[in-house]
Structures are given as C-alpha cells and as structure tokens.
Design a protein around this motif. Sequence first.
Motif, PDB file in Angstrom:
ATOM      1  N   UNK A  67     -11.522  -7.314   8.162  1.00  0.00           N
ATOM      2  CA  UNK A  67     -10.265  -6.597   7.954  1.00  0.00           C
ATOM      3  C   UNK A  67     -10.443  -5.544   6.871  1.00  0.00           C
ATOM      4  N   UNK A  68      -9.676  -4.461   7.018  1.00  0.00           N
ATOM      5  CA  UNK A  68      -9.623  -3.409   6.009  1.00  0.00           C
ATOM      6  C   UNK A  68      -8.167  -3.051   5.774  1.00  0.00           C
ATOM      7  N   UNK A  69      -7.810  -2.908   4.503  1.00  0.00           N
ATOM      8  CA  UNK A  69      -6.437  -2.560   4.140  1.00  0.00           C
ATOM      9  C   UNK A  69      -6.471  -1.670   2.905  1.00  0.00           C
ATOM     10  N   UNK A  70      -5.462  -0.812   2.766  1.00  0.00           N
ATOM     11  CA  UNK A  70      -5.411   0.061   1.596  1.00  0.00           C
ATOM     12  C   UNK A  70      -4.486  -0.469   0.500  1.00  0.00           C
ATOM     13  N   UNK A  71      -4.055  -1.706   0.636  1.00  0.00           N
ATOM     14  CA  UNK A  71      -3.214  -2.342  -0.380  1.00  0.00           C
ATOM     15  C   UNK A  71      -4.076  -3.236  -1.274  1.00  0.00           C
ATOM     16  N   UNK A  72      -4.269  -2.790  -2.514  1.00  0.00           N
ATOM     17  CA  UNK A  72      -5.073  -3.593  -3.453  1.00  0.00           C
ATOM     18  C   UNK A  72      -4.419  -4.942  -3.716  1.00  0.00           C
ATOM     19  N   UNK A 112      -6.618   5.034   1.106  1.00  0.00           N
ATOM     20  CA  UNK A 112      -5.609   5.409   2.108  1.00  0.00           C
ATOM     21  C   UNK A 112      -6.162   6.377   3.146  1.00  0.00           C
ATOM     22  N   UNK A 113      -6.988   7.328   2.706  1.00  0.00           N
ATOM     23  CA  UNK A 113      -7.487   8.342   3.643  1.00  0.00           C
ATOM     24  C   UNK A 113      -8.390   7.743   4.721  1.00  0.00           C
ATOM     25  N   UNK A 114      -8.926   6.542   4.488  1.00  0.00           N
ATOM     26  CA  UNK A 114      -9.738   5.880   5.502  1.00  0.00           C
ATOM     27  C   UNK A 114      -8.895   4.948   6.381  1.00  0.00           C
ATOM     28  N   UNK A 115      -7.604   4.900   6.094  1.00  0.00           N
ATOM     29  CA  UNK A 115      -6.711   4.003   6.834  1.00  0.00           C
ATOM     30  C   UNK A 115      -5.558   4.777   7.475  1.00  0.00           C
TER      31      UNK A 115
END
Length: 134
Positions: A67-72, A112-115
Amino acid sequence: MIEVYTDGASNGDPGPSGAGIYIKQGHNQYNYTFFLGNLSNHEAEFHAVIQALIICKEKFPNEILSFRADSKIVVETIEKNYTKNKAFIPLLQTIHEHSSHFPHFFIKWIPEKQNMHADKLARQAIRNHHSKIR
C-alpha cells in the motif's frame, strides 16, 4: 505483488468525504471511488485503506499487498500499530483485522504528487455524490 494507492478527501473538516483507490496488478489497473459520508480528512484517509483491504480480500486473496498513501498520520499509525486518538483506534483495529488475512501487508508514505490518481478518485467520489443529490 499488488500495488495499492489510497487517498481520502473531505470538503470541510468534517464534511462530505470520499475515498479513492487505485490498484495495479501487473498490467491490470483498477479504479474505485467510495462516498464515505461526513468525516474528517484523516478519518477519510483511514477509511480509504479499509475499503482497499476489503477489495483486496475479495479480488486478490493470499497476495502480497504493498500500500501507498500520502497521509503520514495513517502510515505512521499503521506502522507503529498505535494511536492516542480515540477516533482512530477502531479504524486501526479494523485495518489490523483485514490486513491479517494476507501473507504480507506493507504500507509506505509517498508524496502527494505521486498519489495524484488516488486523490482524483477520492474527489470524484464526493463530486459524484453531490451530483446525485441535486
């Protein structure tokens, strides 16, 4: 290995929220949008992960999930398996329960730019809901 990109969005905090999920399996790509109701942005981010795990249980059982997410906040909470925030505790427990069905579950933070694709899907879920109720 299945690559899963998740994002949550909210118009207001709390406000109408949506989840966007983009899944890559080899050359196959899958897009999902979910309207989540009125949630905070962080809650929407957690719900996006939960919805993605539910999809993966149905469509990709016994696969390795990345999984990948932009929420730290979401990524760190899941990695540490701990949060002080009472609203996030049941969400973390749900994620833990769903992810336990897979041989390996990884989550990593991405900028974010990768998501952008998952973000676009999350915002689309909110727009689609608003257009239905007008």
